[in-house]
Design a protein around this motif. Structure first.
Motif, PDB file in Angstrom:
ATOM      1  N   GLU A   6      -4.531   0.855  -7.814  1.00  0.00           N
ATOM      2  CA  GLU A   6      -5.807   1.656  -7.356  1.00  0.00           C
ATOM      3  C   GLU A   6      -5.722   3.116  -7.481  1.00  0.00           C
ATOM      4  O   GLU A   6      -6.474   3.870  -7.298  1.00  0.00           O
ATOM      5  CB  GLU A   6      -6.488   1.408  -5.875  1.00  0.00           C
ATOM      6  CG  GLU A   6      -6.783  -0.237  -5.727  1.00  0.00           C
ATOM      7  CD  GLU A   6      -6.736  -0.640  -4.441  1.00  0.00           C
ATOM      8  OE1 GLU A   6      -7.587  -1.387  -4.059  1.00  0.00           O
ATOM      9  OE2 GLU A   6      -6.107   0.022  -3.299  1.00  0.00           O
ATOM     10  N   SER A  33      -4.176   2.440   0.009  1.00  0.00           N
ATOM     11  CA  SER A  33      -4.388   2.164  -1.385  1.00  0.00           C
ATOM     12  C   SER A  33      -3.185   1.317  -1.928  1.00  0.00           C
ATOM     13  O   SER A  33      -2.198   1.685  -1.568  1.00  0.00           O
ATOM     14  CB  SER A  33      -4.957   3.483  -2.295  1.00  0.00           C
ATOM     15  OG  SER A  33      -6.074   3.905  -1.606  1.00  0.00           O
ATOM     16  N   ARG A  34      -3.439   0.563  -2.916  1.00  0.00           N
ATOM     17  CA  ARG A  34      -2.133  -0.080  -3.645  1.00  0.00           C
ATOM     18  C   ARG A  34      -2.199   0.705  -4.889  1.00  0.00           C
ATOM     19  O   ARG A  34      -3.014   1.538  -5.368  1.00  0.00           O
ATOM     20  CB  ARG A  34      -2.594  -1.552  -3.818  1.00  0.00           C
ATOM     21  CG  ARG A  34      -2.275  -2.303  -2.613  1.00  0.00           C
ATOM     22  CD  ARG A  34      -2.182  -3.857  -2.721  1.00  0.00           C
ATOM     23  NE  ARG A  34      -1.966  -4.735  -1.593  1.00  0.00           N
ATOM     24  CZ  ARG A  34      -3.081  -4.909  -0.872  1.00  0.00           C
ATOM     25  NH1 ARG A  34      -4.330  -4.857  -0.964  1.00  0.00           N
ATOM     26  NH2 ARG A  34      -2.512  -5.796   0.168  1.00  0.00           N
ATOM     27  N   ASN A  54       0.847  -1.125  -0.019  1.00  0.00           N
ATOM     28  CA  ASN A  54       0.027   0.118   0.028  1.00  0.00           C
ATOM     29  C   ASN A  54       0.847   1.327  -0.041  1.00  0.00           C
ATOM     30  O   ASN A  54       1.904   1.296   0.040  1.00  0.00           O
ATOM     31  CB  ASN A  54      -0.982   0.053   1.179  1.00  0.00           C
ATOM     32  CG  ASN A  54      -0.303   0.196   2.581  1.00  0.00           C
ATOM     33  OD1 ASN A  54       0.834   0.597   2.742  1.00  0.00           O
ATOM     34  ND2 ASN A  54      -1.038  -0.691   3.542  1.00  0.00           N
ATOM     35  N   LYS A  58      -5.357   8.478   0.991  1.00  0.00           N
ATOM     36  CA  LYS A  58      -4.896   7.003   0.223  1.00  0.00           C
ATOM     37  C   LYS A  58      -3.886   6.194   0.702  1.00  0.00           C
ATOM     38  O   LYS A  58      -3.400   5.428   0.349  1.00  0.00           O
ATOM     39  CB  LYS A  58      -4.398   7.412  -1.091  1.00  0.00           C
ATOM     40  CG  LYS A  58      -5.379   8.215  -1.935  1.00  0.00           C
ATOM     41  CD  LYS A  58      -6.440   7.599  -2.393  1.00  0.00           C
ATOM     42  CE  LYS A  58      -7.480   8.441  -3.527  1.00  0.00           C
ATOM     43  NZ  LYS A  58      -8.511   7.527  -4.071  1.00  0.00           N
TER      44      LYS A  58
END
Length: 273
Positions: free
Chosen positions: A158, A154-155, A118, A151
């Motif tokens: 994404e 998030s990866r 992430n 974020k």
């Protein structure tokens, strides 16, 4: 009251007043006698702290070699490179690797993020690989700085391209480096997204006092810098302070003509510069 010349009363020079990057008579030659290529030719320049410098030039002018030598990724054939007061030639490879990790940030055209990690883990990965952790609150600070506070988990898959480059910038900022070197950092982005990333780079200089050195071929990107320096055939041949896009474009057009003329003059000695 601050000392206006930044020289302490004991007479020793304040290291903060010295250029953060200084190249002295740096040359970089590749190949042997029969295929000798001079990528940098006796380059001397000092880059001040808290400034944004763009490096430009025609294809094959030595821009990438300049960045690699200045950042300690490549060693000059001759001359000296000092970064944050350290003579890079004095460092052995292991010490140089540690120095780069701690005092230098990099942002490349490719985002170089780990897809399975992430945002926070991508930002802190270089530190964890080195066995260290960022100072408390620094990750939150850089996430806020690059506009990715929402974020964190998030990866990369994404995120948009611009957001991924913001993660790469946060990764460069998290160690509080003396210098961030960018190699075409907006080259893979569309015009609008590139402008957003360039604005972040500009703000990191104006607000946080960061030093940035960016190689670019784009006059629009270069116009975000405080100063643009121009290379041709491995030589520093000019500079513009606070330039407009039009001024940079005009200078690059002139450089193309100069470089072609220089190559013709040098063709008889078998040396491609």
């Amino acid at each position: 009251m601050k000392n206006p010349d930044r020289t302490p009363v004991n007479g020793t020079q304040d290291p903060q007043a010295e250029p953060v990057v200084r190249l002295g008579c740096v040359s970089r030659v590749y190949g042997g006698a029969k295929n000798r290529v001079t990528a940098l030719d006796d380059v001397s320049i000092g880059l001040e702290r808290g400034t944004f410098t763009a490096v430009m030039g025609p294809s094959g002018s030595g821009k990438s070699t300049f960045l690699h030598c200045a950042a300690g990724l490549d060693r000059p054939t001759s001359g000296a490179v000092h970064l944050d007061g350290v003579d890079l030639a004095s460092l052995r490879e292991k010490a140089l690797t540690t120095f780069r990790r701690e005092r230098i940030g990099f942002v490349f055209q490719a985002f170089n993020l780990m897809p399975a990690l992430n945002v926070v883990d991508n930002i802190t990965l270089p530190l964890r690989l080195a066995g260290t952790r960022p100072e408390k609150g620094v990750v939150d600070e850089v996430l806020e700085q690059v506009g990715l506070s929402g974020k964190r988990r998030s990866r990369p898959g994404e995120l948009s391209g611009g957001q991924q480059q913001r993660v790469a910038l946060a990764r460069a900022l998290v160690t509080r480096p003396a210098v961030i070197f960018g190699d075409e950092p907006t080259g893979a982005l569309d015009t609008r997204t590139a402008a957003e990333v360039l604005t972040l780079l500009r703000q990191s200089v104006d607000v946080a006092g960061q030093t940035i050195v960016m190689v670019t071929h784009d006059p629009v990107a270069a116009a975000y810098a405080d100063r643009v320096v121009f290379l041709a055939d491995g030589r520093l041949i000019g500079a513009l302070d606070r330039p407009s896009v039009e001024q940079v474009t005009e200078q690059m057009q002139q450089l193309g003509t100069w470089s072609e003329s220089f190559a013709l003059r040098q063709s008889g000695d078998g040396v491609r510069r």
